[in-house]
Write a protein that holds these residues in place. Structure first.
Motif, mmCIF file in Angstrom:
data_model
loop_
_atom_site.group_PDB
_atom_site.id
_atom_site.type_symbol
_atom_site.label_atom_id
_atom_site.label_comp_id
_atom_site.label_asym_id
_atom_site.label_seq_id
_atom_site.Cartn_x
_atom_site.Cartn_y
_atom_site.Cartn_z
ATOM 1 N N HIS A 65 -8.790 3.149 -1.249
ATOM 2 C CA HIS A 65 -8.290 1.824 -0.890
ATOM 3 C C HIS A 65 -8.734 1.465 0.536
ATOM 4 N N HIS A 66 -8.553 2.403 1.439
ATOM 5 C CA HIS A 66 -8.906 2.159 2.839
ATOM 6 C C HIS A 66 -10.403 1.863 2.986
ATOM 7 N N LYS A 120 -5.251 6.384 -1.644
ATOM 8 C CA LYS A 120 -5.175 5.784 -0.305
ATOM 9 C C LYS A 120 -6.530 5.849 0.408
ATOM 10 N N ARG A 148 4.745 -6.572 -1.627
ATOM 11 C CA ARG A 148 3.777 -7.408 -0.906
ATOM 12 C C ARG A 148 4.252 -8.864 -0.840
ATOM 13 N N HIS A 159 4.810 -2.560 -6.284
ATOM 14 C CA HIS A 159 3.902 -2.792 -5.151
ATOM 15 C C HIS A 159 3.680 -4.291 -4.950
ATOM 16 N N GLU A 169 0.828 -1.195 0.000
ATOM 17 C CA GLU A 169 0.000 0.000 0.000
ATOM 18 C C GLU A 169 0.869 1.254 0.000
ATOM 19 N N VAL A 185 -2.645 -2.515 -5.139
ATOM 20 C CA VAL A 185 -2.792 -1.163 -5.688
ATOM 21 C C VAL A 185 -3.462 -1.256 -7.056
#
Ligand code: NG1
Ligand code: ZN
Length: 532
Positions: free
Chosen positions: A360-361, A357, A170, A166, A83, A420
Protein backbone atom coordinates in the motif's frame (compact mmCIF):
# COMPACT_ATOMS: atom_id res chain seq x y z
CA UNK A 1 -3.40 8.39 34.49
CA UNK A 2 -7.02 9.18 35.42
CA UNK A 3 -8.01 5.70 34.24
CA UNK A 4 -5.79 3.60 36.49
CA UNK A 5 -8.55 2.35 38.79
CA UNK A 6 -11.02 1.74 35.99
CA UNK A 7 -8.48 -0.25 33.97
CA UNK A 8 -7.50 -2.29 36.99
CA UNK A 9 -11.09 -3.18 37.86
CA UNK A 10 -12.23 -3.91 34.31
CA UNK A 11 -9.16 -5.97 33.53
CA UNK A 12 -10.02 -8.43 36.29
CA UNK A 13 -12.89 -9.64 34.14
CA UNK A 14 -10.57 -10.32 31.18
CA UNK A 15 -7.65 -12.18 32.66
CA UNK A 16 -4.53 -12.78 30.60
CA UNK A 17 -3.65 -16.47 30.07
CA UNK A 18 -0.63 -16.86 32.33
CA UNK A 19 2.76 -16.78 30.66
CA UNK A 20 1.31 -16.61 27.15
CA UNK A 21 3.34 -14.41 24.77
CA UNK A 22 1.39 -12.33 22.25
CA UNK A 23 2.65 -10.36 19.30
CA UNK A 24 0.98 -7.78 17.04
CA UNK A 25 2.08 -9.09 13.64
CA UNK A 26 1.27 -8.49 9.94
CA UNK A 27 -2.32 -9.54 10.57
CA UNK A 28 -2.70 -7.91 14.00
CA UNK A 29 -3.33 -10.47 16.76
CA UNK A 30 -4.65 -13.78 15.52
CA UNK A 31 -5.05 -17.11 17.35
CA UNK A 32 -7.54 -19.51 18.94
CA UNK A 33 -10.46 -17.33 20.00
CA UNK A 34 -10.43 -18.58 23.61
CA UNK A 35 -6.99 -16.97 24.12
CA UNK A 36 -8.04 -13.57 22.81
CA UNK A 37 -10.27 -11.99 25.44
CA UNK A 38 -7.58 -10.19 27.42
CA UNK A 39 -5.85 -9.16 24.20
CA UNK A 40 -8.97 -7.54 22.81
CA UNK A 41 -9.72 -5.75 26.08
CA UNK A 42 -6.24 -4.25 25.85
CA UNK A 43 -6.62 -3.40 22.16
CA UNK A 44 -9.49 -1.19 23.36
CA UNK A 45 -6.99 0.71 25.50
CA UNK A 46 -4.60 1.05 22.58
CA UNK A 47 -7.30 2.27 20.19
CA UNK A 48 -8.18 5.04 22.65
CA UNK A 49 -4.54 6.10 23.05
CA UNK A 50 -4.11 6.13 19.26
CA UNK A 51 -7.21 8.28 18.79
CA UNK A 52 -6.11 10.75 21.48
CA UNK A 53 -2.66 10.94 19.93
CA UNK A 54 -4.29 11.98 16.66
CA UNK A 55 -6.45 14.66 18.29
CA UNK A 56 -9.59 12.54 18.53
CA UNK A 57 -9.62 11.19 14.98
CA UNK A 58 -11.70 8.02 14.70
CA UNK A 59 -9.81 4.72 14.92
CA UNK A 60 -11.28 1.39 13.81
CA UNK A 61 -11.08 -2.03 15.47
CA UNK A 62 -11.90 -5.06 13.33
CA UNK A 63 -12.48 -8.45 14.96
CA UNK A 64 -11.85 -11.20 12.40
CA UNK A 65 -9.51 -14.05 11.58
CA UNK A 66 -9.97 -13.76 7.82
CA UNK A 67 -9.27 -17.06 6.04
CA UNK A 68 -8.34 -18.96 9.21
CA UNK A 69 -10.50 -21.73 10.73
CA UNK A 70 -13.78 -20.96 12.56
CA UNK A 71 -12.34 -21.55 16.05
CA UNK A 72 -9.76 -18.77 15.50
CA UNK A 73 -10.32 -15.08 15.81
CA UNK A 74 -8.21 -11.96 15.65
CA UNK A 75 -8.12 -8.20 15.92
CA UNK A 76 -6.60 -5.36 13.93
CA UNK A 77 -6.56 -1.58 14.33
CA UNK A 78 -7.48 0.74 11.48
CA UNK A 79 -5.84 4.17 11.20
CA UNK A 80 -7.84 7.33 10.27
CA UNK A 81 -7.48 7.14 6.49
CA UNK A 82 -8.62 3.53 6.58
CA UNK A 83 -5.10 2.18 6.49
CA UNK A 84 -3.53 -0.46 8.74
CA UNK A 85 -2.19 0.77 12.09
CA UNK A 86 1.10 2.63 11.63
CA UNK A 87 3.89 0.06 11.96
CA UNK A 88 5.75 1.88 14.73
CA UNK A 89 2.69 1.45 17.01
CA UNK A 90 2.49 -2.33 16.73
CA UNK A 91 4.97 -2.66 19.58
CA UNK A 92 2.53 -0.92 21.94
CA UNK A 93 -0.09 -3.52 21.10
CA UNK A 94 2.41 -6.23 21.95
CA UNK A 95 3.46 -4.44 25.15
CA UNK A 96 -0.11 -4.07 26.46
CA UNK A 97 -1.09 -7.62 25.48
CA UNK A 98 1.87 -9.10 27.35
CA UNK A 99 1.45 -7.20 30.63
CA UNK A 100 1.18 -10.09 33.07
CA UNK A 101 -0.73 -8.53 36.00
CA UNK A 102 -3.15 -5.63 36.48
CA UNK A 103 -0.28 -3.60 37.93
CA UNK A 104 1.86 -4.30 34.86
CA UNK A 105 -1.03 -3.30 32.64
CA UNK A 106 -1.74 0.09 34.22
CA UNK A 107 1.99 0.75 34.21
CA UNK A 108 2.33 -0.15 30.51
CA UNK A 109 -0.67 2.06 29.73
CA UNK A 110 0.84 5.00 31.64
CA UNK A 111 4.22 4.47 30.02
CA UNK A 112 2.80 4.56 26.49
CA UNK A 113 0.73 7.66 27.30
CA UNK A 114 3.86 9.34 28.58
CA UNK A 115 6.06 8.29 25.68
CA UNK A 116 3.46 9.57 23.21
CA UNK A 117 2.69 12.68 25.31
CA UNK A 118 -1.02 11.87 25.40
CA UNK A 119 -3.43 14.39 26.83
CA UNK A 120 -5.98 12.18 28.52
CA UNK A 121 -8.59 14.95 28.40
CA UNK A 122 -8.71 14.69 24.61
CA UNK A 123 -11.76 12.84 23.31
CA UNK A 124 -11.07 9.33 21.99
CA UNK A 125 -13.30 8.03 19.17
CA UNK A 126 -13.38 4.40 18.15
CA UNK A 127 -15.65 2.38 15.86
CA UNK A 128 -15.65 -1.40 15.60
CA UNK A 129 -17.12 -4.34 13.77
CA UNK A 130 -16.75 -8.10 13.60
CA UNK A 131 -17.12 -10.91 11.10
CA UNK A 132 -19.61 -13.81 11.51
CA UNK A 133 -17.55 -16.02 13.85
CA UNK A 134 -19.43 -17.32 16.92
CA UNK A 135 -16.70 -16.00 19.24
CA UNK A 136 -17.30 -12.44 17.98
CA UNK A 137 -19.97 -11.21 20.45
CA UNK A 138 -17.98 -12.16 23.55
CA UNK A 139 -14.85 -10.52 22.17
CA UNK A 140 -16.82 -7.39 21.31
CA UNK A 141 -17.86 -7.16 24.97
CA UNK A 142 -14.21 -7.36 26.05
CA UNK A 143 -13.38 -4.58 23.61
CA UNK A 144 -16.24 -2.40 24.88
CA UNK A 145 -15.08 -2.96 28.43
CA UNK A 146 -11.57 -1.73 27.49
CA UNK A 147 -12.91 1.28 25.62
CA UNK A 148 -15.18 2.38 28.42
CA UNK A 149 -12.46 1.94 31.07
CA UNK A 150 -10.44 4.66 29.35
CA UNK A 151 -13.37 6.93 28.52
CA UNK A 152 -13.50 6.39 24.74
CA UNK A 153 -16.62 7.23 22.71
CA UNK A 154 -17.46 4.26 20.56
CA UNK A 155 -19.91 3.03 17.94
CA UNK A 156 -20.66 -0.62 17.24
CA UNK A 157 -21.07 -1.30 13.50
CA UNK A 158 -21.98 -4.94 14.17
CA UNK A 159 -21.22 -7.40 11.37
CA UNK A 160 -19.22 -6.00 8.44
CA UNK A 161 -16.54 -7.10 6.03
CA UNK A 162 -13.07 -5.87 6.97
CA UNK A 163 -12.92 -3.41 4.04
CA UNK A 164 -16.34 -2.00 4.94
CA UNK A 165 -15.02 -1.00 8.36
CA UNK A 166 -11.94 0.56 6.72
CA UNK A 167 -14.28 2.49 4.41
CA UNK A 168 -16.37 3.75 7.34
CA UNK A 169 -13.29 4.87 9.28
CA UNK A 170 -12.06 6.81 6.26
CA UNK A 171 -15.47 8.43 5.76
CA UNK A 172 -15.63 9.50 9.40
CA UNK A 173 -12.26 11.24 9.11
CA UNK A 174 -12.80 12.87 5.71
CA UNK A 175 -15.50 15.50 6.38
CA UNK A 176 -18.00 13.71 4.17
CA UNK A 177 -15.72 13.84 1.11
CA UNK A 178 -15.12 10.09 0.88
CA UNK A 179 -18.68 8.88 1.35
CA UNK A 180 -21.48 8.30 3.85
CA UNK A 181 -20.13 6.48 6.92
CA UNK A 182 -22.61 3.61 6.95
CA UNK A 183 -23.02 0.15 5.48
CA UNK A 184 -25.73 1.45 3.14
CA UNK A 185 -23.48 4.37 2.15
CA UNK A 186 -20.86 1.84 1.10
CA UNK A 187 -23.27 -0.14 -1.11
CA UNK A 188 -24.67 3.02 -2.67
CA UNK A 189 -21.25 4.41 -3.51
CA UNK A 190 -20.03 1.20 -5.13
CA UNK A 191 -23.27 0.42 -6.96
CA UNK A 192 -23.69 3.96 -8.34
CA UNK A 193 -20.17 3.97 -9.77
CA UNK A 194 -20.58 0.44 -11.12
CA UNK A 195 -23.89 1.12 -12.88
CA UNK A 196 -22.40 4.22 -14.50
CA UNK A 197 -19.34 2.30 -15.71
CA UNK A 198 -21.50 -0.47 -17.18
CA UNK A 199 -23.78 1.87 -19.16
CA UNK A 200 -23.96 0.82 -22.81
CA UNK A 201 -21.73 -2.20 -22.16
CA UNK A 202 -22.93 -5.61 -23.29
CA UNK A 203 -24.09 -7.82 -20.39
CA UNK A 204 -21.53 -10.45 -19.46
CA UNK A 205 -23.78 -13.16 -18.11
CA UNK A 206 -23.87 -14.11 -14.43
CA UNK A 207 -20.85 -14.22 -12.13
CA UNK A 208 -20.82 -16.95 -9.48
CA UNK A 209 -19.33 -15.90 -6.14
CA UNK A 210 -18.23 -18.37 -3.44
CA UNK A 211 -18.36 -16.39 -0.19
CA UNK A 212 -16.40 -18.86 2.00
CA UNK A 213 -19.52 -19.07 4.23
CA UNK A 214 -18.34 -15.83 5.80
CA UNK A 215 -19.44 -12.23 6.12
CA UNK A 216 -18.94 -11.62 2.38
CA UNK A 217 -22.14 -13.61 1.73
CA UNK A 218 -24.68 -11.38 3.48
CA UNK A 219 -22.76 -8.28 2.37
CA UNK A 220 -22.74 -9.29 -1.28
CA UNK A 221 -26.47 -10.10 -1.09
CA UNK A 222 -27.12 -6.57 0.14
CA UNK A 223 -24.84 -5.03 -2.49
CA UNK A 224 -26.59 -7.03 -5.21
CA UNK A 225 -29.91 -5.39 -4.26
CA UNK A 226 -28.49 -2.06 -5.45
CA UNK A 227 -27.51 -3.49 -8.86
CA UNK A 228 -30.20 -4.29 -11.47
CA UNK A 229 -30.06 -7.85 -12.84
CA UNK A 230 -29.77 -6.47 -16.37
CA UNK A 231 -26.49 -4.82 -15.39
CA UNK A 232 -25.02 -7.84 -13.63
CA UNK A 233 -26.47 -11.01 -12.20
CA UNK A 234 -24.85 -12.53 -9.13
CA UNK A 235 -25.07 -16.21 -8.35
CA UNK A 236 -24.11 -16.27 -4.66
CA UNK A 237 -22.94 -19.61 -3.23
CA UNK A 238 -21.33 -20.78 0.04
CA UNK A 239 -23.05 -18.03 1.99
CA UNK A 240 -24.21 -20.08 4.97
CA UNK A 241 -23.14 -18.03 7.98
CA UNK A 242 -25.31 -19.98 10.43
CA UNK A 243 -23.12 -23.10 10.39
CA UNK A 244 -19.82 -21.96 11.88
CA UNK A 245 -18.00 -25.15 10.91
CA UNK A 246 -18.44 -24.30 7.24
CA UNK A 247 -16.50 -21.03 7.41
CA UNK A 248 -13.47 -21.21 5.07
CA UNK A 249 -13.89 -25.00 4.96
CA UNK A 250 -13.29 -26.46 1.48
CA UNK A 251 -14.20 -23.13 -0.07
CA UNK A 252 -13.10 -19.52 -0.28
CA UNK A 253 -10.19 -17.66 -1.84
CA UNK A 254 -7.46 -19.25 0.28
CA UNK A 255 -8.67 -22.78 -0.51
CA UNK A 256 -8.85 -22.13 -4.25
CA UNK A 257 -5.48 -20.36 -4.42
CA UNK A 258 -3.54 -22.89 -2.34
CA UNK A 259 -5.26 -26.03 -3.69
CA UNK A 260 -5.51 -24.68 -7.24
CA UNK A 261 -8.86 -26.38 -7.70
CA UNK A 262 -12.60 -25.76 -7.60
CA UNK A 263 -14.37 -25.71 -4.24
CA UNK A 264 -16.06 -29.15 -3.96
CA UNK A 265 -19.73 -29.08 -4.85
CA UNK A 266 -19.50 -26.05 -7.10
CA UNK A 267 -21.33 -26.66 -10.35
CA UNK A 268 -19.48 -25.08 -13.23
CA UNK A 269 -20.29 -24.21 -16.81
CA UNK A 270 -17.26 -24.09 -19.11
CA UNK A 271 -15.99 -20.52 -19.62
CA UNK A 272 -18.30 -19.14 -16.90
CA UNK A 273 -16.92 -16.57 -14.46
CA UNK A 274 -16.31 -17.81 -10.89
CA UNK A 275 -14.85 -15.93 -7.95
CA UNK A 276 -14.06 -16.83 -4.33
CA UNK A 277 -13.84 -14.42 -1.40
CA UNK A 278 -12.04 -15.11 1.87
CA UNK A 279 -13.71 -15.15 5.30
CA UNK A 280 -13.67 -11.37 5.83
CA UNK A 281 -13.98 -10.42 2.14
CA UNK A 282 -10.71 -8.57 1.68
CA UNK A 283 -9.34 -11.09 -0.82
CA UNK A 284 -10.67 -12.41 -4.11
CA UNK A 285 -9.53 -14.80 -6.82
CA UNK A 286 -11.32 -15.67 -10.06
CA UNK A 287 -11.24 -18.96 -11.96
CA UNK A 288 -12.98 -20.92 -14.69
CA UNK A 289 -12.91 -24.24 -16.46
CA UNK A 290 -12.10 -24.50 -20.15
CA UNK A 291 -14.17 -26.49 -22.67
CA UNK A 292 -12.01 -29.53 -21.94
CA UNK A 293 -12.70 -29.24 -18.20
CA UNK A 294 -9.25 -27.99 -17.17
CA UNK A 295 -9.15 -25.58 -14.23
CA UNK A 296 -7.67 -22.09 -14.71
CA UNK A 297 -6.90 -19.79 -11.81
CA UNK A 298 -7.04 -16.01 -12.22
CA UNK A 299 -5.26 -14.94 -9.05
CA UNK A 300 -4.10 -11.61 -7.63
CA UNK A 301 -1.34 -11.40 -10.25
CA UNK A 302 -3.84 -11.85 -13.08
CA UNK A 303 -6.15 -9.27 -11.51
CA UNK A 304 -3.23 -6.82 -11.21
CA UNK A 305 -2.30 -7.44 -14.85
CA UNK A 306 -5.87 -6.86 -16.01
CA UNK A 307 -6.15 -3.73 -13.85
CA UNK A 308 -2.85 -2.28 -15.06
CA UNK A 309 -3.69 -2.95 -18.69
CA UNK A 310 -7.16 -1.41 -18.36
CA UNK A 311 -6.07 1.66 -16.37
CA UNK A 312 -2.97 2.28 -18.49
CA UNK A 313 -5.10 2.33 -21.65
CA UNK A 314 -7.75 4.49 -20.01
CA UNK A 315 -5.21 7.08 -18.83
CA UNK A 316 -3.86 7.35 -22.37
CA UNK A 317 -7.35 7.57 -23.84
CA UNK A 318 -8.11 10.40 -21.42
CA UNK A 319 -5.09 12.33 -22.67
CA UNK A 320 -3.21 11.75 -19.41
CA UNK A 321 -0.16 10.22 -21.07
CA UNK A 322 2.18 11.60 -18.40
CA UNK A 323 0.42 9.88 -15.53
CA UNK A 324 2.68 7.26 -13.98
CA UNK A 325 0.87 3.92 -13.79
CA UNK A 326 2.75 1.19 -11.94
CA UNK A 327 2.25 -2.17 -10.25
CA UNK A 328 3.43 -3.30 -6.82
CA UNK A 329 3.97 -7.01 -6.13
CA UNK A 330 5.71 -9.23 -3.61
CA UNK A 331 8.26 -11.97 -4.21
CA UNK A 332 5.34 -14.43 -4.42
CA UNK A 333 4.08 -12.87 -7.66
CA UNK A 334 4.39 -15.29 -10.54
CA UNK A 335 7.45 -14.43 -12.64
CA UNK A 336 5.35 -14.59 -15.80
CA UNK A 337 3.10 -11.80 -14.48
CA UNK A 338 6.05 -9.54 -13.72
CA UNK A 339 7.49 -10.15 -17.19
CA UNK A 340 4.10 -9.47 -18.79
CA UNK A 341 3.62 -6.15 -16.97
CA UNK A 342 7.16 -4.96 -17.66
CA UNK A 343 7.64 -6.24 -21.20
CA UNK A 344 4.19 -6.31 -22.78
CA UNK A 345 2.43 -3.52 -20.91
CA UNK A 346 5.69 -1.59 -20.53
CA UNK A 347 4.75 -0.51 -17.03
CA UNK A 348 7.08 -0.40 -14.02
CA UNK A 349 6.85 -3.06 -11.28
CA UNK A 350 8.09 -2.60 -7.70
CA UNK A 351 8.58 -5.48 -5.31
CA UNK A 352 8.07 -5.06 -1.56
CA UNK A 353 8.10 -7.27 1.51
CA UNK A 354 5.02 -9.42 2.21
CA UNK A 355 2.18 -7.67 4.04
CA UNK A 356 -0.34 -5.28 2.61
CA UNK A 357 0.96 -2.24 4.45
CA UNK A 358 4.22 -2.41 2.48
CA UNK A 359 2.48 -2.74 -0.87
CA UNK A 360 0.00 0.00 0.00
CA UNK A 361 2.75 2.42 0.98
CA UNK A 362 4.75 1.77 -2.19
CA UNK A 363 1.69 2.15 -4.43
CA UNK A 364 0.69 5.39 -2.70
CA UNK A 365 4.09 7.05 -2.82
CA UNK A 366 5.65 5.83 -6.06
CA UNK A 367 2.88 6.07 -8.65
CA UNK A 368 0.04 8.36 -9.75
CA UNK A 369 -2.05 5.24 -10.30
CA UNK A 370 -0.60 2.44 -8.17
CA UNK A 371 -1.99 -1.06 -8.68
CA UNK A 372 -1.06 -3.44 -5.89
CA UNK A 373 -2.02 -7.07 -5.38
CA UNK A 374 -0.63 -10.00 -3.48
CA UNK A 375 -0.76 -13.22 -5.48
CA UNK A 376 -3.35 -14.50 -2.97
CA UNK A 377 -5.83 -11.87 -4.15
CA UNK A 378 -5.52 -9.04 -1.64
CA UNK A 379 -5.11 -5.68 -3.31
CA UNK A 380 -6.54 -2.50 -4.74
CA UNK A 381 -5.65 0.52 -6.88
CA UNK A 382 -4.62 3.89 -5.43
CA UNK A 383 -4.99 7.24 -7.19
CA UNK A 384 -2.70 9.93 -5.76
CA UNK A 385 -3.73 13.58 -5.30
CA UNK A 386 -2.02 14.70 -8.52
CA UNK A 387 -3.97 12.12 -10.47
CA UNK A 388 -7.25 12.89 -8.69
CA UNK A 389 -6.81 16.58 -9.48
CA UNK A 390 -6.24 15.87 -13.18
CA UNK A 391 -9.18 13.47 -13.33
CA UNK A 392 -11.58 15.78 -11.51
CA UNK A 393 -10.80 19.19 -12.95
CA UNK A 394 -7.16 19.77 -13.87
CA UNK A 395 -7.27 18.31 -17.37
CA UNK A 396 -9.36 19.84 -20.15
CA UNK A 397 -10.46 17.00 -22.49
CA UNK A 398 -9.54 17.65 -26.13
CA UNK A 399 -12.13 15.36 -27.70
CA UNK A 400 -15.37 13.58 -26.80
CA UNK A 401 -13.36 10.36 -26.48
CA UNK A 402 -11.05 11.98 -23.94
CA UNK A 403 -14.05 13.30 -22.01
CA UNK A 404 -15.60 9.81 -21.86
CA UNK A 405 -12.36 8.22 -20.67
CA UNK A 406 -12.01 10.89 -17.98
CA UNK A 407 -15.56 10.21 -16.85
CA UNK A 408 -14.75 6.51 -16.56
CA UNK A 409 -11.67 7.27 -14.49
CA UNK A 410 -13.75 9.49 -12.21
CA UNK A 411 -16.22 6.66 -11.57
CA UNK A 412 -13.37 4.20 -11.01
CA UNK A 413 -11.99 6.35 -8.20
CA UNK A 414 -15.38 5.84 -6.51
CA UNK A 415 -15.67 2.16 -7.36
CA UNK A 416 -12.23 1.16 -6.10
CA UNK A 417 -11.75 1.14 -2.32
CA UNK A 418 -8.94 3.64 -1.63
CA UNK A 419 -8.47 2.50 1.96
CA UNK A 420 -7.63 -1.18 1.61
CA UNK A 421 -7.94 -4.25 -0.63
CA UNK A 422 -11.64 -5.08 -0.87
CA UNK A 423 -13.05 -8.23 -2.46
CA UNK A 424 -16.47 -6.73 -3.24
CA UNK A 425 -15.01 -3.61 -4.80
CA UNK A 426 -12.41 -5.70 -6.68
CA UNK A 427 -15.17 -8.00 -7.94
CA UNK A 428 -17.06 -5.09 -9.50
CA UNK A 429 -13.82 -3.61 -10.84
CA UNK A 430 -12.87 -6.85 -12.61
CA UNK A 431 -16.38 -7.05 -14.09
CA UNK A 432 -16.01 -3.48 -15.41
CA UNK A 433 -12.56 -4.14 -16.89
CA UNK A 434 -13.80 -7.26 -18.68
CA UNK A 435 -16.94 -5.50 -19.95
CA UNK A 436 -14.93 -2.53 -21.27
CA UNK A 437 -12.46 -4.80 -23.01
CA UNK A 438 -15.25 -7.16 -24.18
CA UNK A 439 -13.14 -9.98 -22.85
CA UNK A 440 -14.19 -13.45 -21.75
CA UNK A 441 -12.23 -15.23 -19.05
CA UNK A 442 -10.28 -16.92 -21.82
CA UNK A 443 -8.87 -13.70 -23.16
CA UNK A 444 -8.08 -12.47 -19.67
CA UNK A 445 -6.38 -15.73 -18.79
CA UNK A 446 -4.40 -15.60 -22.03
CA UNK A 447 -2.57 -12.38 -21.06
CA UNK A 448 0.25 -14.71 -19.98
CA UNK A 449 0.73 -18.28 -18.82
CA UNK A 450 1.71 -18.76 -15.18
CA UNK A 451 5.08 -20.35 -14.58
CA UNK A 452 4.57 -23.64 -12.70
CA UNK A 453 5.24 -23.00 -9.02
CA UNK A 454 5.26 -24.58 -5.60
CA UNK A 455 4.90 -23.21 -2.09
CA UNK A 456 6.16 -25.35 0.80
CA UNK A 457 5.87 -24.79 4.53
CA UNK A 458 8.93 -25.86 6.51
CA UNK A 459 8.81 -26.34 10.29
CA UNK A 460 12.03 -25.11 11.85
CA UNK A 461 13.31 -24.81 15.40
CA UNK A 462 13.60 -21.03 15.37
CA UNK A 463 12.27 -19.11 12.42
CA UNK A 464 13.60 -15.77 13.69
CA UNK A 465 17.12 -16.67 12.55
CA UNK A 466 15.93 -16.42 8.93
CA UNK A 467 16.70 -12.79 8.07
CA UNK A 468 16.20 -11.46 4.55
CA UNK A 469 17.10 -8.57 2.29
CA UNK A 470 16.04 -7.43 -1.22
CA UNK A 471 12.28 -7.54 -0.53
CA UNK A 472 12.66 -10.92 1.20
CA UNK A 473 14.17 -12.57 -1.87
CA UNK A 474 17.59 -13.23 -0.33
CA UNK A 475 18.63 -14.64 3.04
CA UNK A 476 21.40 -12.86 4.90
CA UNK A 477 21.17 -15.22 7.87
CA UNK A 478 21.90 -18.01 8.70
CA UNK A 479 25.21 -17.51 6.87
CA UNK A 480 25.92 -19.65 3.82
CA UNK A 481 22.31 -20.71 3.18
CA UNK A 482 21.65 -18.26 0.34
CA UNK A 483 24.66 -19.62 -1.58
CA UNK A 484 23.21 -23.13 -1.30
CA UNK A 485 19.83 -21.91 -2.54
CA UNK A 486 21.46 -20.09 -5.47
CA UNK A 487 23.26 -23.30 -6.43
CA UNK A 488 19.93 -25.21 -6.48
CA UNK A 489 18.18 -22.50 -8.51
CA UNK A 490 20.99 -22.40 -11.08
CA UNK A 491 20.18 -25.97 -12.15
CA UNK A 492 16.65 -25.19 -13.39
CA UNK A 493 15.44 -23.45 -16.50
CA UNK A 494 13.55 -20.28 -15.53
CA UNK A 495 14.20 -21.29 -11.94
CA UNK A 496 13.52 -18.88 -9.09
CA UNK A 497 13.24 -19.69 -5.42
CA UNK A 498 13.44 -17.99 -2.04
CA UNK A 499 12.86 -18.79 1.62
CA UNK A 500 11.56 -16.45 4.33
CA UNK A 501 10.05 -16.70 7.79
CA UNK A 502 6.27 -16.40 7.76
CA UNK A 503 4.92 -13.35 9.54
CA UNK A 504 1.71 -15.12 10.50
CA UNK A 505 2.71 -18.74 11.22
CA UNK A 506 5.54 -20.41 13.06
CA UNK A 507 7.26 -21.69 9.92
CA UNK A 508 9.53 -20.84 7.02
CA UNK A 509 7.94 -20.64 3.58
CA UNK A 510 9.79 -21.79 0.48
CA UNK A 511 8.58 -20.64 -2.92
CA UNK A 512 9.89 -22.01 -6.19
CA UNK A 513 9.01 -21.67 -9.84
CA UNK A 514 10.51 -23.25 -12.93
CA UNK A 515 9.75 -24.10 -16.56
CA UNK A 516 7.81 -27.27 -15.69
CA UNK A 517 5.67 -28.39 -12.74
CA UNK A 518 8.03 -31.28 -11.99
CA UNK A 519 11.03 -28.97 -11.84
CA UNK A 520 9.23 -26.42 -9.67
CA UNK A 521 8.33 -29.20 -7.21
CA UNK A 522 11.85 -30.59 -7.07
CA UNK A 523 13.38 -27.13 -6.71
CA UNK A 524 11.01 -26.33 -3.83
CA UNK A 525 11.89 -29.55 -2.02
CA UNK A 526 15.64 -29.10 -2.58
CA UNK A 527 15.48 -25.58 -1.12
CA UNK A 528 13.27 -26.81 1.73
CA UNK A 529 15.97 -29.39 2.56
CA UNK A 530 18.56 -26.63 2.66
CA UNK A 531 16.43 -24.62 5.07
CA UNK A 532 15.28 -27.45 7.35
P1 NG1 B 1 3.08 -14.85 5.71
O1 NG1 B 1 2.55 -15.85 6.68
O2 NG1 B 1 3.99 -13.81 6.30
O3 NG1 B 1 3.69 -15.54 4.50
C1 NG1 B 1 0.61 -14.52 4.71
C2 NG1 B 1 0.53 -14.40 3.21
C3 NG1 B 1 0.65 -12.94 2.83
C4 NG1 B 1 -0.35 -12.06 3.59
C5 NG1 B 1 -0.28 -12.35 5.08
C6 NG1 B 1 -1.30 -11.58 5.90
C7 NG1 B 1 1.46 -15.92 1.50
C8 NG1 B 1 2.63 -16.62 0.97
N1 NG1 B 1 1.64 -15.13 2.58
O4 NG1 B 1 1.86 -14.00 5.13
O5 NG1 B 1 0.50 -12.80 1.45
O6 NG1 B 1 -1.64 -12.19 3.08
O7 NG1 B 1 -0.40 -13.76 5.34
O8 NG1 B 1 -2.54 -12.19 5.95
O9 NG1 B 1 0.35 -16.05 0.96
ZN1 ZN C 1 -8.96 -11.59 4.72
Amino acid sequence: TPFTDAIRTASQAHVKPEGKKFSYGTAGFRMKAELLESVIFRVGLLAAIRSRKLGGKTIGVMITASHNPPEDNGVKLVDPMGEMLEGSWEKYGTQLANAETEDDLVEAFAQICEEQKINNETAANVVYARDTRPSGPLLVRALESGLSAVGANSVDYNILTTPQLHYIVRCLNSDGLYGTPSEAGYYEKLATAFIKLMENKAALGPVTVDCANGVGGPSLRKLAEYIPKEVLEFNIVNDDVDSPAKLNHQCGADFVKTQQKLPPGLEVTPLGRYASLDGDADRIVYYFTAQDGTFHLLDGDKIASLAASFLGDLAKAAGLGNIKVGVVQTAYANGASTAFIEKSLRLPVSVTATGVKHLHHEAATKYDIGVYFEANGHGTVLFNSNCLYLIQKGHEPKSPAEATALEYLRSLTDLINQAVGDALSDLLFVEVALAHKSWSVNEWSGLYTDLPNRLVRVEVEDRTIFQTTDAERKLISPPGIQELIDACVGKYKQGRSFARASGTEDAVRVYAEAASKGEADILAYKVAEVVA
